[in-house]
Design a protein around this motif. Structure first.
Motif, short mmCIF file in Angstrom:
data_model
loop_
_atom_site.label_atom_id
_atom_site.label_comp_id
_atom_site.label_asym_id
_atom_site.label_seq_id
_atom_site.Cartn_x
_atom_site.Cartn_y
_atom_site.Cartn_z
N ILE A 117 -41.79 -4.76 -88.81
CA ILE A 117 -42.88 -3.93 -89.32
C ILE A 117 -43.03 -2.66 -88.49
N TRP A 118 -42.90 -2.80 -87.17
CA TRP A 118 -43.06 -1.64 -86.28
C TRP A 118 -41.99 -0.59 -86.54
N ILE A 119 -40.74 -1.00 -86.55
CA ILE A 119 -39.65 -0.04 -86.76
C ILE A 119 -39.72 0.54 -88.18
N GLY A 120 -39.98 -0.33 -89.17
CA GLY A 120 -40.03 0.15 -90.55
C GLY A 120 -41.17 1.11 -90.82
N SER A 121 -42.22 1.07 -90.04
CA SER A 121 -43.36 1.96 -90.27
C SER A 121 -43.36 3.16 -89.33
N SER A 157 -41.28 -13.03 -98.50
CA SER A 157 -41.21 -12.62 -97.10
C SER A 157 -40.97 -11.12 -96.95
N TRP A 158 -39.92 -10.60 -97.58
CA TRP A 158 -39.60 -9.18 -97.41
C TRP A 158 -40.67 -8.29 -98.04
N ALA A 159 -41.29 -8.75 -99.14
CA ALA A 159 -42.31 -7.95 -99.79
C ALA A 159 -43.59 -7.87 -98.95
N ILE A 160 -43.91 -8.97 -98.26
CA ILE A 160 -45.08 -8.95 -97.37
C ILE A 160 -44.88 -7.91 -96.27
N LYS A 161 -43.70 -7.90 -95.67
CA LYS A 161 -43.42 -6.93 -94.61
C LYS A 161 -43.46 -5.50 -95.16
N LEU A 162 -42.90 -5.30 -96.35
CA LEU A 162 -42.91 -3.96 -96.94
C LEU A 162 -44.33 -3.51 -97.23
N GLY A 177 -48.01 -0.34 -82.85
CA GLY A 177 -47.19 -1.15 -83.74
C GLY A 177 -46.95 -2.55 -83.22
N LEU A 178 -46.76 -2.68 -81.92
CA LEU A 178 -46.57 -4.00 -81.33
C LEU A 178 -47.88 -4.78 -81.25
N SER A 179 -49.01 -4.09 -81.36
CA SER A 179 -50.32 -4.75 -81.30
C SER A 179 -50.93 -4.91 -82.69
#
Length: 328
Positions: free
Chosen positions: A94-98, A171-176, A243-245
């Motif tokens: 999530i951090w890298i993708g955002s 799973s992937w949709a939740i992260k997206l 992002g990590l928090s």
């Protein structure tokens, strides 16, 4: 007689000096009293919890009974805990993708807002508005847009004749969905920071680039980005820590999407490090293990912040060396 007088004067001065210093310090007591509440609150609600959490990470404690010292047992369990590593994996994805698209969009928006356009103030307010919007309201909006049954996103896919997506169950949709939520909330905030940095760049540099016939993209890559390196470094580090928090977005958005309230959604696909730490400490009442997770997160965030800082500084040094060579 003269020698005795000469010896007495320095002794008197040396004895009077501490008295004068004490009186000078006492004369500032209103200022000390004025700033004392901050330090008292910091000691009570800042420094003490930090130090206590270190001690707590070496103990087992449910918040009520007696503490049991376990040494490094909490950290040994942490290293072998698959749920923790799943939370780490989710957080990094999530951090890298955002972060990457968010900072790029923020820099691009700031560059466009810095140009001579109409209604510049209205655009700034519009871009910054998501950052001050209530997280509950944001969760309701995103829950409505990405709902599996009646969401606008699936309605649009049905209109296109495409297959529906389980935005809050797969799973992937939740992260997206979480990535989009973070981008939507923090892009405007970083854009305002970049805009403040742009306003500090001398306009003569832009004028000279335009006189030389540089295109807008060339000005952006050769003038704007190099001059904004300190600001970019600041946003990269703050985005890394933020992002990590990540906690509020998955905790609010996925509370009713399956599993228990703090599970991070079906299959714990949205479980982040802080959400897992909250789950262990305040749902399972395992405060020792929760403290160990918190300090593991601190080390991870510190390492990646240092890496980002070194990378940006090295690129800045390389660019400076190239500029000096070109000047010669």
């Amino acid at each position: 007689m003269a020698a005795t007088t000469t010896a007495t004067v320095p002794a008197t001065r040396s004895a009077a000096a501490p008295v004068r210093r004490r009186r000078r310090l006492l004369s500032y007591w209103p200022q000390y009293v004025a700033i004392a509440p901050f330090y008292l609150l910091f000691l009570a609600f800042g420094l003490f919890p930090i130090l206590f959490s270190i001690y707590l990470s070496f103990n087992e404690w449910d918040g009520v009974g007696e503490m049991t010292f376990v040494g490094l047992g909490q950290y040994q369990y942490l290293v072998a805990d698959p749920r923790f590593w799943n939370a780490v994996s989710n957080t990094f994805i999530i951090w890298i993708g955002s972060t990457v698209p968010m900072l790029f969009l923020a820099l691009l928006l700031a560059f466009l807002l810095h140009q001579s356009i109409r209604f510049k103030g209205a655009y700034r307010v519009a871009f910054f508005l998501p950052n001050v919007t209530s997280m509950v309201a944001m969760a309701i909006v995103f829950g409505s847009v990405f709902s599996d049954s009646f969401g606008l996103a699936n309605g649009f896919l049905r209109w296109l004749g495409s297959q529906e997506i389980g935005w809050l169950t797969e799973s992937w949709a939740i992260k997206l969905t979480l990535v989009l939520m973070v981008i939507w909330r923090w892009t405007g905030y970083n854009a305002i920071i970049y805009l403040a940095g742009l306003q500090a760049i001398p306009t003569e540099l832009y004028d000279a680039a335009k006189v030389d016939g540089a295109s807008t993209w060339r000005i952006f890559t050769s003038v704007t980005v190099p001059m904004l390196r300190p600001v970019i470094l600041f946003t990269v580090i703050t985005s890394t820590i933020g992002g990590l928090s990540l906690f509020t977005e998955p905790q609010v958005l996925l509370a009713n999407s399956g599993g228990n309230e703090n599970s991070g959604g079906p299959g714990e696909a949205g479980m982040t490090i802080v959400l897992y730490q909250y789950n262990q400490a305040f749902t399972q009442f395992d405060f020792g293990y929760g403290s160990a997770i918190a300090w593991a997160l601190f080390l991870i965030a510190a390492v990646f912040s240092i890496i980002n800082w070194r990378l940006v500084r090295e690129r800045e040094g390389l660019a400076d060396r190239r500029t000096r060579r070109a000047g010669r």
